[in-house]
Motif scaffolding. Structure first.
Motif, PDB file in Angstrom:
ATOM      1  N   TRP A 135       0.832  -1.202   0.000  1.00  0.00           N
ATOM      2  CA  TRP A 135       0.000   0.000   0.000  1.00  0.00           C
ATOM      3  C   TRP A 135       0.870   1.256   0.000  1.00  0.00           C
ATOM      4  O   TRP A 135       0.616   2.210  -0.731  1.00  0.00           O
ATOM      5  CB  TRP A 135      -0.906  -0.006   1.229  1.00  0.00           C
ATOM      6  N   GLY A 136       1.936   1.232   0.811  1.00  0.00           N
ATOM      7  CA  GLY A 136       2.842   2.375   0.884  1.00  0.00           C
ATOM      8  C   GLY A 136       3.527   2.665  -0.441  1.00  0.00           C
ATOM      9  O   GLY A 136       3.812   3.824  -0.770  1.00  0.00           O
ATOM     10  N   ARG A 137       3.760   1.619  -1.226  1.00  0.00           N
ATOM     11  CA  ARG A 137       4.400   1.810  -2.533  1.00  0.00           C
ATOM     12  C   ARG A 137       3.479   2.546  -3.496  1.00  0.00           C
ATOM     13  O   ARG A 137       3.934   3.326  -4.339  1.00  0.00           O
ATOM     14  CB  ARG A 137       4.817   0.462  -3.118  1.00  0.00           C
ATOM     15  N   TYR A 138       2.180   2.326  -3.384  1.00  0.00           N
ATOM     16  CA  TYR A 138       1.231   3.059  -4.234  1.00  0.00           C
ATOM     17  C   TYR A 138       1.124   4.524  -3.798  1.00  0.00           C
ATOM     18  O   TYR A 138       0.932   5.405  -4.630  1.00  0.00           O
ATOM     19  CB  TYR A 138      -0.149   2.384  -4.207  1.00  0.00           C
ATOM     20  N   ARG A 188       8.733  -1.055 -12.488  1.00  0.00           N
ATOM     21  CA  ARG A 188       7.833  -1.297 -11.345  1.00  0.00           C
ATOM     22  C   ARG A 188       6.888  -0.118 -11.129  1.00  0.00           C
ATOM     23  O   ARG A 188       5.700  -0.304 -10.832  1.00  0.00           O
ATOM     24  CB  ARG A 188       8.649  -1.579 -10.081  1.00  0.00           C
ATOM     25  N   SER A 189       7.404   1.103 -11.293  1.00  0.00           N
ATOM     26  CA  SER A 189       6.572   2.301 -11.124  1.00  0.00           C
ATOM     27  C   SER A 189       5.477   2.359 -12.189  1.00  0.00           C
ATOM     28  O   SER A 189       4.319   2.683 -11.889  1.00  0.00           O
ATOM     29  CB  SER A 189       7.435   3.561 -11.212  1.00  0.00           C
ATOM     30  N   LEU A 190       5.844   2.042 -13.419  1.00  0.00           N
ATOM     31  CA  LEU A 190       4.858   2.056 -14.510  1.00  0.00           C
ATOM     32  C   LEU A 190       3.850   0.923 -14.354  1.00  0.00           C
ATOM     33  O   LEU A 190       2.686   1.077 -14.735  1.00  0.00           O
ATOM     34  CB  LEU A 190       5.572   1.949 -15.865  1.00  0.00           C
ATOM     35  N   ILE A 196      -3.396   1.200 -11.561  1.00  0.00           N
ATOM     36  CA  ILE A 196      -4.313   2.291 -11.239  1.00  0.00           C
ATOM     37  C   ILE A 196      -5.257   2.538 -12.414  1.00  0.00           C
ATOM     38  O   ILE A 196      -6.462   2.748 -12.234  1.00  0.00           O
ATOM     39  CB  ILE A 196      -3.528   3.577 -10.899  1.00  0.00           C
ATOM     40  N   VAL A 197      -4.704   2.526 -13.628  1.00  0.00           N
ATOM     41  CA  VAL A 197      -5.515   2.712 -14.837  1.00  0.00           C
ATOM     42  C   VAL A 197      -6.545   1.592 -14.961  1.00  0.00           C
ATOM     43  O   VAL A 197      -7.719   1.834 -15.268  1.00  0.00           O
ATOM     44  CB  VAL A 197      -4.610   2.759 -16.093  1.00  0.00           C
ATOM     45  N   GLN A 198      -6.123   0.357 -14.709  1.00  0.00           N
ATOM     46  CA  GLN A 198      -7.048  -0.780 -14.772  1.00  0.00           C
ATOM     47  C   GLN A 198      -8.143  -0.653 -13.721  1.00  0.00           C
ATOM     48  O   GLN A 198      -9.297  -1.013 -13.968  1.00  0.00           O
ATOM     49  CB  GLN A 198      -6.261  -2.084 -14.585  1.00  0.00           C
ATOM     50  N   PHE A 199      -7.779  -0.128 -12.563  1.00  0.00           N
ATOM     51  CA  PHE A 199      -8.762   0.135 -11.510  1.00  0.00           C
ATOM     52  C   PHE A 199      -9.786   1.158 -12.000  1.00  0.00           C
ATOM     53  O   PHE A 199     -10.993   1.005 -11.786  1.00  0.00           O
ATOM     54  CB  PHE A 199      -8.047   0.641 -10.253  1.00  0.00           C
ATOM     55  N   GLY A 200      -9.303   2.205 -12.689  1.00  0.00           N
ATOM     56  CA  GLY A 200     -10.191   3.235 -13.222  1.00  0.00           C
ATOM     57  C   GLY A 200     -11.145   2.696 -14.272  1.00  0.00           C
ATOM     58  O   GLY A 200     -12.315   3.072 -14.320  1.00  0.00           O
TER      59      GLY A 200
END
Length: 400
Positions: A135-138, A188-190, A196-200
Motif C-alpha cells: 500500500w505504501g508503494r502506491y 515497477r513504477s509504470l 491504477i488505470v485498470q482500476f479506473g
C-alpha cells in the motif's frame, strides 16, 4: 484558483460565402494551448471586418447589432471561465465551451483523484488482501506521478481522458533523465500506474487503456551474491566494533535462511518451531506476498540465534546497508552489499550450488510463483549444469 489565462478570438471563414456575399463569423477559445473553434451563426461582409480590433466596421449596415453580439459572447465566455475557476479547479477548453453553452459539465476524475480512490480502498484491505508495504508503494507512486505532472504540464493534476501513450513514454523518459532511476525501478513504477488505470477502467471512470500499445523496456537482471569463498571470509572475520559485528551476524544469518529484511526484523522466538525430529524451523508469513515460509535453521544460522538468545539485534534497513558498505570495504569485497545480497546468496551459494531443486528454492524463498524464482536464478542453474558437464567431459576423456 487556476491562474491560467483564456484567449478569445473572432475570425471569418473566407472559404464559405452565402448568396448575399456574407461569410460566417466564428469564435476560437484557446486555453492551456488547446483550442475550441465554433460557429456563431452570424454572417458579415468580409470587406468590413477589422481582425485587429475584433469588430465590424461602423460603415457596415449591421455593425451595431453584430458588435453588440460579439461583446455579449465574449462576456459570456469570460463568465463561464471565471465560474469554472471558482468551482472546478481542473478543467479544459471543452468545459469552458460547455459552460458557455449552459450545458451540464460531466464530472471527470483526475489521475491523482483515482490514486486516492484506489489507495483509500486498498488501505481498508491491509491485513486482508493487501499488506501495508505494498500500500505504501502506491502512495509513493502517486507522489512521483504528481511530481511529473507538475514538471511536465505545470499543473497539479491531469484528467483521465487526457491519458495517452505519450503520457506514459514521457513519464518513462522523466524517470530516466530527471530522477535517474534504474530500468527495473521504472518498470515497477509504470506497472503500478498500469494497475491504477485498470482500476479506473473497472470503476467506469476511464474508457480507453493508454497501456494497450505500450511495451516496457526490457532490462537485464544483474544477480549479485557471495561466492562460497567470499561467504567463508565474511563468516570468519570478527569486527571489534559491536555494530559492525552485529550487522555481519545478521547478514550471515540471512545468507543461511534467505529471510528478507522485514522478516528478519520481525523474527521472534514464537516463529521458531521444532519438527517431529527435533529440528528447528523458522515458520512465518512473508509480508510482501502473504505466503507462508518454512525454512530449516542450518547450523551457521542456529549458532547466530544462540549467540543472541533467539532475539536478533534490531537495526533500520538504511543503517543496515550503510554498515554493509563499510564491511565490504574492510574485507576488500568488490561488490555492493545490501541486505538483498544475503537473500540471493542463500538461493545460489547455499541452495542451488548444493543441488537443491528450483521448486524447493522457490518454496524456501516464499515466492508466490515458481516463475519468479526461475526468472532470477535460471542463469545460475545453467552455469552449474555447464560446470557439471565440463567435469563429466573431463572424466570421460580420462577414461578413454
Amino acid at each position: 484558483m487556476n491562474n491560467n489565462k483564456i484567449h478569445i478570438l473572432f475570425l471569418i471563414q473566407r472559404n464559405k460565402v452565402n448568396k448575399r456575399g456574407g461569410t460566417p463569423l466564428r469564435c476560437r477559445i484557446t486555453y492551456n494551448k488547446h483550442r475550441k473553434d465554433f460557429s456563431l451563426g452570424l454572417f458579415i461582409n468580409p470587406n468590413y471586418w477589422d481582425s485587429k480590433k475584433q469588430k465590424l466596421l461602423d460603415r457596415a449596415e449591421n455593425s451595431k447589432i453584430v458588435n453588440t453580439q460579439l461583446s455579449l459572447i465574449s462576456q459570456k465566455i469570460n463568465e463561464a471561465f471565471l465560474l469554472l475557476q471558482l468551482q472546478q479547479g481542473n478543467f479544459d477548453v471543452d468545459d469552458i465551451y460547455s459552460q458557455y453553452k449552459g450545458e451540464n459539465i460531466r464530472t471527470e476524475k483526475t489521475l491523482l483523484e483515482l490514486y486516492d480512490l484506489h489507495n483509500n480502498a486498498t488501505k481498508a484491505l491491509i491485513g486482508v488482501d493487501f499488506n501495508e508495504t505494498s500500500w505504501g508503494r502506491y502512495v509513493e507512486n502517486k507522489r512521483k506521478i504528481a511530481e511529473f505532472i507538475k514538471y511536465k504540464y505545470k499543473r497539479s493534476d491531469i484528467k483521465l481522458n487526457q491519458l495517452e501513450l505519450k503520457f506514459i513514454k514521457d513519464l518513462e523518459y522523466y524517470f530516466k533523465t530527471q530522477k535517474k532511476l534504474s530500468q527495473a525501478t521504472i518498470n515497477r513504477s509504470l506497472q503500478r500506474l498500469k494497475k491504477i488505470v485498470q482500476f479506473g477502467i473497472a470503476e467506469n471512470y476511464l474508457d480507453n487503456n493508454p497501456f494497450v500499445l505500450y511495451k516496457p523496456t526490457k532490462h537485464k537482471l544483474k544477480l549479485i551474491y557471495l561466492t562460497p569463498e567470499e561467504l567463508k571470509i565474511l563468516e570468519k572475520h570478527c569486527f571489534k566494533q559491536i555494530k559492525l559485528q552485529q550487522v555481519k551476524d545478521l547478514f550471515v544469518f540471512c545468507c543461511y535462511t534467505g529471510l528478507a529484511y522485514q522478516e528478519m526484523s520481525a523474527l521472534s522466538k514464537k516463529d521458531i518451531k521444532l519438527d517431529f525430529k527435533g529440528n528447528k524451523w523458522i515458520e512465518m508469513y512473508r509480508k510482501k506476498t502473504s505466503s507462508k515460509i518454512s525454512v530449516p535453521i542450518l547450523p551457521v544460522a542456529e549458532r547466530i540465534l544462540k549467540k543472541y538468545d533467539e532475539n536478533l539485534p534490531k537495526i533500520s534497513n538504511q543503517r543496515f546497508n550503510s554498515y554493509l558498505k563499510e564491511i565490504a570495504d574492510v574485507l576488500g569485497l568488490d561488490k555492493k552489499l545490501t541486505h538483498h545480497v544475503a537473500r540471493k546468496t542463500f538461493a545460489t551459494t547455499v541452495l542451488l550450488y548444493n543441488g537443491i531443486p528450483m521448486e524447493v528454492v522457490s518454496e524456501l524463498l516464499g515466492h508466490s510463483r515458481l516463475q519468479v524464482t526461475q526468472e532470477h536464478y535460471a542463469k545460475v542453474v545453467k552455469t552449474k549444469v555447464g560446470n557439471e558437464m565440463n567435469r563429466l567431459a573431463k572424466k570421460l576423456n580420462e577414461n578413454d
